[in-house]
Scaffold this active site. Structure first.
Site, PDB file in Angstrom:
ATOM      1  N   GLU A 161      -6.437 -71.606   6.737  1.00  0.00           N
ATOM      2  CA  GLU A 161      -7.891 -71.603   6.689  1.00  0.00           C
ATOM      3  C   GLU A 161      -8.582 -72.037   7.988  1.00  0.00           C
ATOM      4  OE1 GLU A 161      -8.418 -72.244   1.875  1.00  0.00           O
ATOM      5  OE2 GLU A 161      -9.107 -73.823   3.238  1.00  0.00           O
ATOM      6  N   GLU A 213      -3.351 -69.494  -2.130  1.00  0.00           N
ATOM      7  CA  GLU A 213      -4.028 -70.556  -2.876  1.00  0.00           C
ATOM      8  C   GLU A 213      -4.962 -69.925  -3.895  1.00  0.00           C
ATOM      9  OE1 GLU A 213      -6.147 -73.643  -0.843  1.00  0.00           O
ATOM     10  OE2 GLU A 213      -4.629 -73.839   0.737  1.00  0.00           O
TER      11      GLU A 213
END
Length: 450
Positions: free
Chosen positions: A163, A355
């Site tokens: 991320e 995720e």
């Protein structure tokens, strides 16, 4: 219908959120150790000094994964645990921990999938300019080589970064995550470019040093667009929005993925940032754009779009009263259909959901169990949509639920719980929740019973 043979089911976690800080056992501090000491930075005043004490309880956690039928584990490696100063001398104790962890996982029938950077940037390197220092890309490549040379005889799956939208955007532009900087756009964009250079150089290092055939990906988050209706014009509007740089923001897909996969920054992004973005040197994009084996996507929610009168994307409101998580994130299962679909169409890589999960406020009930039907329903809905994407032609490689256990949830501290396993932070007792047993059955059926 089940997922394809070889589909990867797993759980995920991150080093700083579960292990306990490396500086407590001979490693170095990270920017998150620094950030946690800033007054008011963490909602409940906590820190990751102990977290889930996974550093000492890794064998117990691996055994629990085996009991719960979890075949794959996405873990991250702490850069300052391996290199206390971020470069130079290696901590044998720190690297040895990951040796022991990998061995324990494999002994329990759990395959490790290693993420090399999940936000715990070494504090000592931050004092030398952090990601603003172009040399960080080389420091990261050196760290990658050390880890891969040590673990790649057993680890076959690697991810470079988790991320960048968050640790660059929230950490360096907004200041709400570590290191807590509030940079102007020229500096923040330079940080982002150096992060992408680090990704490319890390990929090169993995390929050069691996001791066996391996797979390399990464795990960005982006912003998932969904059509407000199934009408073709709304689908096209959502597809356009998914890959547009529509404002000065890091919450985009194309600003990060186009350089890494297509070899160039998107034209609309270059126009948007203009003269603020002037740090690209000759050869940088060739370094950044390295072959990847899969696209890791962290997806929790989606944003609805429709086509306006001119056919351009127009964001629309969520339905009144839509379900929301404890983070107030809207529950939008169809994001796990449209996000993978659009990403696969554009980048032509197998999609791994690295995720997906839901934060809740779980507690042990009077019967000694943790009843979390909301999490079961959430995961059921989302995974079912990913299966629909696979049925419609998306090369669905795997699904990693976030997260294996409750943990230190960044600037929210220990307030919210994402885990399949409940952690009593006073005693460190582990208790699987109802969702853990539900997920065990989903894995056993390869998703056929969804």
């Amino acid at each position: 219908m089940a997922f394809k043979d070889g589909f990867l089911w797993g759980v995920a976690s991150a080093s700083y959120q579960i292990e306990g800080s490396p500086y407590k056992v001979g490693g170095g501090m990270s920017v998150w150790d620094m950030f946690c000491r800033r007054e008011g930075a963490i909602s409940d005043g906590s820190n990751g000094d102990v977290a889930c004490d996974h550093y000492n309880r890794y064998a117990e956690d691996a055994a629990l994964m085996q009991t719960l039928g979890i075949p794959n584990y996405r873990m991250s490696i702490s850069w300052p645990r391996v290199l206390p100063a971020g470069k130079g001398k290696v901590s044998e104790e720190g690297l040895g921990f990951y040796d022991r962890l990998v061995d324990e996982l494999l002994a329990r029938g759990v395959q490790p999938h290693a993420t090399l950077f999940h936000w715990d940037y070494p504090y000592e390197l931050y004092c030398e300019g952090g990601w603003l220092n172009r040399d960080s890309a080389d420091f990261f490549a050196d760290y990658t080589r050390i880890v891969v040379e040590r673990l790649s005889d057993r680890v076959k799956s690697w991810m470079t970064l988790n991320e960048p939208q968050v640790f660059v955007g929230m950490g360096h532009r907004d200041g709400t995550h570590a290191p807590g900087d509030k940079m102007n756009w020229p500096e923040a964009l330079r940080v982002g470019h150096h992060v992408l250079l680090a990704h490319g150089k890390s990929c090169q290092a993995i390929r050069a040093c691996t001791k066996q055939p391996c797979e390399i990906g990464w795990a960005p988050v982006g912003s998932t667009a969904m059509p407000a209706t199934d009408q073709p014009e709304d689908v096209e509007a959502a597809r356009t929005a998914m890959f547009s740089v529509y404002a000065k923001t890091f919450w985009t897909n194309s600003w990060w993925a186009d350089p890494a996969i297509l070899g160039h920054y998107p034209e609309d992004g270059l126009r948007m940032f203009g003269s603020d973005f002037d740090c690209v040197r000759p050869g940088d994009l060739e370094t950044i754009c390295q072959p990847l084996d899969f696209y890791g996507a962290n997806i929790y929610l989606g944003h609805p779009f429709r086509a306006d009168e001119e056919g351009k994307p127009q964001h629309v409101d969520y339905a009144p009263g839509i379900g929301r998580t404890i983070y107030h994130w809207p529950v939008t299962p169809e994001a796990l259909y449209w996000g993978p679909k659009f990403l696969y169409e554009r980048y032509k890589l197998p999609i791994m959901i690295t995720e997906n999960g839901v934060g809740m406020s779980d507690w042990i009930h009077l019967d000694g169990k943790i009843h979390d039907p909301g999490r079961v329903d959430y995961l059921h809905r989302y995974i079912r949509e990913f299966k629909r994407a696979a049925a419609d032609g998306v090369d669905a490689k795997g699904y990693f639920q976030w997260s294996f256990s409750d943990n230190f949830e960044w600037y929210e501290g220990f307030k919210f719980r994402f885990g399949l396993v409940h952690i009593d932070y006073e005693t460190q007792k582990r208790t699987p929740k109802e969702s853990a047993y539900w997920y065990k059955q989903v894995i056993a059926s390869n998703g056929a019973d969804l």
